[in-house]
Design a protein around this motif. Sequence first.
Motif, PDB file in Angstrom:
ATOM      1  N   ALA A   1       0.833  -1.203   0.000  1.00  0.00           N
ATOM      2  CA  ALA A   1       0.000   0.000   0.000  1.00  0.00           C
ATOM      3  C   ALA A   1       0.867   1.252   0.000  1.00  0.00           C
ATOM      4  N   GLY A   2       0.525   2.205  -0.862  1.00  0.00           N
ATOM      5  CA  GLY A   2       1.240   3.473  -0.908  1.00  0.00           C
ATOM      6  C   GLY A   2       2.603   3.414  -1.553  1.00  0.00           C
ATOM      7  N   ALA A   3       2.898   2.324  -2.274  1.00  0.00           N
ATOM      8  CA  ALA A   3       4.245   2.149  -2.844  1.00  0.00           C
ATOM      9  C   ALA A   3       4.453   2.911  -4.136  1.00  0.00           C
TER      10      ALA A   3
ATOM     11  N   HIS B   1      -0.510  -8.147   5.551  1.00  0.00           N
ATOM     12  CA  HIS B   1      -0.304  -6.766   5.112  1.00  0.00           C
ATOM     13  C   HIS B   1       0.311  -6.672   3.717  1.00  0.00           C
ATOM     14  N   LEU B   2       0.700  -7.817   3.128  1.00  0.00           N
ATOM     15  CA  LEU B   2       1.323  -7.786   1.812  1.00  0.00           C
ATOM     16  C   LEU B   2       0.381  -8.237   0.698  1.00  0.00           C
ATOM     17  N   VAL B   3      -0.835  -8.648   1.045  1.00  0.00           N
ATOM     18  CA  VAL B   3      -1.772  -9.076   0.012  1.00  0.00           C
ATOM     19  C   VAL B   3      -2.742  -7.944  -0.305  1.00  0.00           C
ATOM     20  N   GLU B   4      -3.367  -8.036  -1.494  1.00  0.00           N
ATOM     21  CA  GLU B   4      -4.334  -7.046  -1.942  1.00  0.00           C
ATOM     22  C   GLU B   4      -5.758  -7.552  -1.737  1.00  0.00           C
ATOM     23  N   ASP B   5      -6.689  -6.641  -1.664  1.00  0.00           N
ATOM     24  CA  ASP B   5      -8.093  -6.996  -1.754  1.00  0.00           C
ATOM     25  C   ASP B   5      -8.351  -7.572  -3.141  1.00  0.00           C
TER      26      ASP B   5
END
Length: 459
Positions: A140-142, A180-184
């Motif tokens: 997120a936010g990368a 925290h490293l996976v996407e919806d």
Amino acid sequence: MAGLTSTPSAPLLIEGCAIATVDASGREFERGHILVDGGRIAAVGAGSADGIDQTRPVRRIDATGCLATPGLVNTHHHLYQWVTRGLAQQSDLFGWLTELYPIWARIREEEVSAAVGAGLGWLALSGCTTTTDHHYVFPAGAGDLFAAEVAEAARVGLRFHPVRGSMDLGRSAGGLPPDHLVEDTDVALAATADAIDRFSDPAPGAMVRVAVGPCSPFSASERLMREAAALARDRGVRLHTHLAETVDEEKYCRATYGCTPTEYAERLGWLGDDVWLAHGVHLDSDAIGRIADTGTGLAHCPSSNARLGAGVAPVRELLDAGVPVGLGVDGAASQEAGQLVAELRQALLMARLRGGPTAMAAREALVLATRGGARCLGRDNDMGSLEEGKLADIALWRVDGLGHADIADPVAALVFGAPAPVELLLVGGRPVVERGRLTTVDERDLLHRARRAAARLRA
């Protein structure tokens, strides 16, 4: 060889070299010529070129002492890993991923750009003209990581088949990646569609084509796999994922889905002539039959599989069954050398380790790295062999130096010998490497950017 970048529009004549066309009949010339015009091959044959239009200037290259082959095609990679090389040195795949996930979670657009630039530059220096990249880490936010990749490929000048990867199955849901490293799932699918719309070019001779690639059975949900496949087929692009890489994956699929990885892929619509899989180390005869019957391709990554102790893929059996097989470097953090040409020798040695000295010949290894890779990417109509009308993606290898000159067979010199220096690398007729140096980007800049990015990630 004089510099070529000053007159890129003039026809180019390469002459005096040995040529391995890698066409369907395996034509080779002990001393021949290749004429390049308009980004494509206008002629290829034995001896000197006759009938060249003398009214136009022609750039001539004396390629004596060299071997010309199609540019190599890399069918599996994770370029972002360039800045995390040398870690988890004695881990298997699951342990290696568990150690590196927290580091990759800190990656940002600047690190991806630096890693991709360095990785692509090094691939070019190893004779690669076309490469994939399976990028599936989007913290997120990368920033716009996919756009950064495409921009670096344009800068280096390689033909690029990036795979918009994704993970939505975190640890709390039974997957391997941290949550925290996976996407919806919906976010991942929308981003994948956006990547296709923004960057994929279906035209002949395209420099960029996007593929769809949820990461693996242990990091992508069934819904993501099914809907990603439907999305790819709706947009007319190819599908790519990891499959049957390790014994742990086999155990995971049997425990979680009640079937083998290949059966799981088939259940979800992930076998077909628009699919190529990565690794395929642990495939029994039934799985090989299913893959062959559906026209599914496979990216063989021998060095990475050895580095992680995953095993030796049944390449001879796959080829005998008619499966399209290409070569892949794989992620730079599990194959730190990062050279595609070295994979020819590694593929040959691994095949012979598994099946004896007749399991693979030098020319078969070259086919894997060229025409086989082009088949996996759906590009065999315009690349993968040196034939009139095909794209002028050409590697010219110097095989008259100390490391190769005493091997009379130039193809054997390339495959059995040390990695040969690249005298010239053309992508669509444009020089990307000349005399072992990149012409499109500053290698020192690639080095310094990669070092800074690695230091930031590890700080």
